[in-house]
Design a protein around this motif. Structure first.
Motif, short mmCIF file in Angstrom:
data_model
loop_
_atom_site.label_atom_id
_atom_site.label_comp_id
_atom_site.label_asym_id
_atom_site.label_seq_id
_atom_site.Cartn_x
_atom_site.Cartn_y
_atom_site.Cartn_z
N LEU A 1 0.85 -1.18 0.00
CA LEU A 1 0.00 0.00 0.00
C LEU A 1 0.88 1.24 0.00
CD1 LEU A 1 -2.62 -1.11 2.67
CD2 LEU A 1 -3.00 -0.93 0.21
N SER A 2 0.39 2.34 -0.57
CA SER A 2 1.22 3.53 -0.72
C SER A 2 1.71 4.07 0.62
CB SER A 2 0.46 4.61 -1.49
OG SER A 2 -0.73 4.97 -0.82
N GLN B 1 -11.43 1.14 -1.44
CA GLN B 1 -10.09 0.94 -0.89
C GLN B 1 -9.96 1.72 0.41
OE1 GLN B 1 -6.91 1.55 -3.72
NE2 GLN B 1 -8.18 0.86 -5.43
N GLY B 2 -9.21 1.18 1.35
CA GLY B 2 -9.04 1.82 2.65
C GLY B 2 -8.14 3.04 2.57
N SER B 3 -8.09 3.79 3.66
CA SER B 3 -7.35 5.05 3.70
C SER B 3 -5.83 4.86 3.71
CB SER B 3 -7.76 5.88 4.92
OG SER B 3 -7.52 5.16 6.11
N ARG B 4 -5.34 3.64 3.87
CA ARG B 4 -3.90 3.39 3.77
C ARG B 4 -3.46 3.29 2.31
NH1 ARG B 4 -0.90 -0.46 7.67
NH2 ARG B 4 0.64 1.16 7.28
N SER B 5 -4.47 3.17 1.42
CA SER B 5 -4.21 3.22 -0.01
C SER B 5 -4.25 4.67 -0.45
CB SER B 5 -5.28 2.40 -0.75
OG SER B 5 -5.45 2.86 -2.07
N GLY B 6 -3.33 5.07 -1.33
CA GLY B 6 -3.32 6.44 -1.82
C GLY B 6 -4.62 6.79 -2.53
N ILE C 1 -14.63 -2.45 2.72
CA ILE C 1 -13.28 -1.93 2.53
C ILE C 1 -12.32 -3.05 2.17
CG2 ILE C 1 -11.40 -0.59 3.56
CD1 ILE C 1 -14.01 0.96 3.25
N SER C 2 -11.52 -2.82 1.13
CA SER C 2 -10.51 -3.80 0.72
C SER C 2 -9.20 -3.06 0.48
CB SER C 2 -10.93 -4.53 -0.55
OG SER C 2 -9.87 -5.34 -1.03
N SER C 3 -8.10 -3.66 0.91
CA SER C 3 -6.78 -3.07 0.67
C SER C 3 -6.08 -3.73 -0.51
CB SER C 3 -5.90 -3.21 1.93
OG SER C 3 -6.46 -2.50 3.00
#
Length: 301
Positions: A128-129, A193-198, A219-221
């Motif tokens: 993840l970004s 996509q979750g907030s840990r993804s850009g 939510i999926s990462s």
């Protein structure tokens, strides 16, 4: 005689906080790192680290030595990269990318790097970004390709291409054919996509600005999981439009006309500003040339 192995041991202990982490970084043992520091201290007749503390804390003279050690390491690396023919440059290069880049144009980038720096040892990571950015901040990666959401003076940023995303679902998920307002997505299961993804972070902010509520969000990462859930008919999601063109043409996915349109996601190549050498500039240039989010490697998914 002072050696670069001793200087590197000093540098990485101070950077990573302890002898064990420095040993792992330099691919050696903790006892070897301790031996190098003992030799360095013996050569100068002074203590480099304050051994009355539990953590690796530099003495005043140690801090002074560290500043000079950094200059020496930077000068050595710059000399090697400027003077050496790229064909014979031999070093590890840790590059991190997000899943979308790995599934589209990473092979093209790797080929370009290998053609121009054949002895460079590439160590790719897909994360993840936010994870990639943290790893580069901790000097666990040399170069990353992520959505362009980071502003930090410590890093050089090379803008690349943009990704056009569109709302999609399976043809049978909903019979709505005409335009819909963005707020209407609340009636569906929304795969995000979750907030840990850009991309997830960019769209989270955009949804908030547009006062969108998604009470049925999943939510999926993982991009492949997101795509798989969508193809299984669990809901609607946003996916890169051109990369999904073959699945749309095959009738496995359909696009939804939801307004306003999703903003494009800009990608960038990022590396540390204190490593602005020819190698890093070249890799950033190769990334700009290779960047193409249109061809999805798993088009037969």
């Amino acid at each position: 005689m002072i050696t670069f192995k001793q200087i590197e041991a000093l540098y990485w202990i101070s950077e990573l906080g302890n002898f064990a982490a420095a040993a792992e970084k330099l691919h050696t043992t903790q006892s070897a790192i301790s031996k190098r520091i003992n030799e360095l201290e013996a050569a100068f007749g002074m203590s480099v680290f304050d051994r009355t503390r539990r953590t690796a804390r530099l003495t005043e003279k140690g801090s002074e030595l560290l500043l000079m050690a950094k200059d020496l390491i930077e000068m050595r690396d710059e000399m090697l990269e400027r003077m050496a023919n790229p064909k014979v440059l031999h070093k590890r290069f840790r590059i991190g990318v997000t899943e979308l880049t790995a599934l589209t144009w990473l092979p093209k980038l790797v080929k370009m790097i290998e053609e121009n720096y054949p002895r460079l040892i590439l160590e790719p990571q897909v994360e993840l970004s936010s994870v990639l950015f943290d790893k580069m901040s901790d000097d666990l990666l040399d170069f990353i390709i992520v959505p362009d959401i980071h502003e930090d003076a410590r890093f050089k940023v090379q803008p690349l291409g943009s990704v056009e995303n569109a709302w999609m679902c399976t043809p049978g998920y909903t019979d709505i054919q005409g335009p819909m307002a963005l707020q209407d997505i609340a009636q569906f299961n929304v795969l995000m996509q979750g907030s840990r993804s850009g991309t997830g972070l960019i769209y989270d902010r955009w949804f908030s600005q547009n006062k969108v509520q998604t009470s049925q969000a999943l939510i999926s990462s993982n991009l492949i999981a997101q795509l798989g859930l969508t193809l299984s008919g669990f809901g609607i999601t946003y996916l890169p439009l051109k990369a999904m063109s073959s699945l749309i043409e095959q009738g496995q996915l359909r696009t939804l006309d939801i307004n306003p349109k999703l903003p494009q996601v800009r990608y960038a190549a990022i590396y540390r500003a204190d490593r602005d050498s020819q190698l890093y500039k070249d890799v950033a240039d190769y990334a700009k040339q290779a960047c193409d989010f249109n061809r999805f490697l798993l088009s037969g998914y």
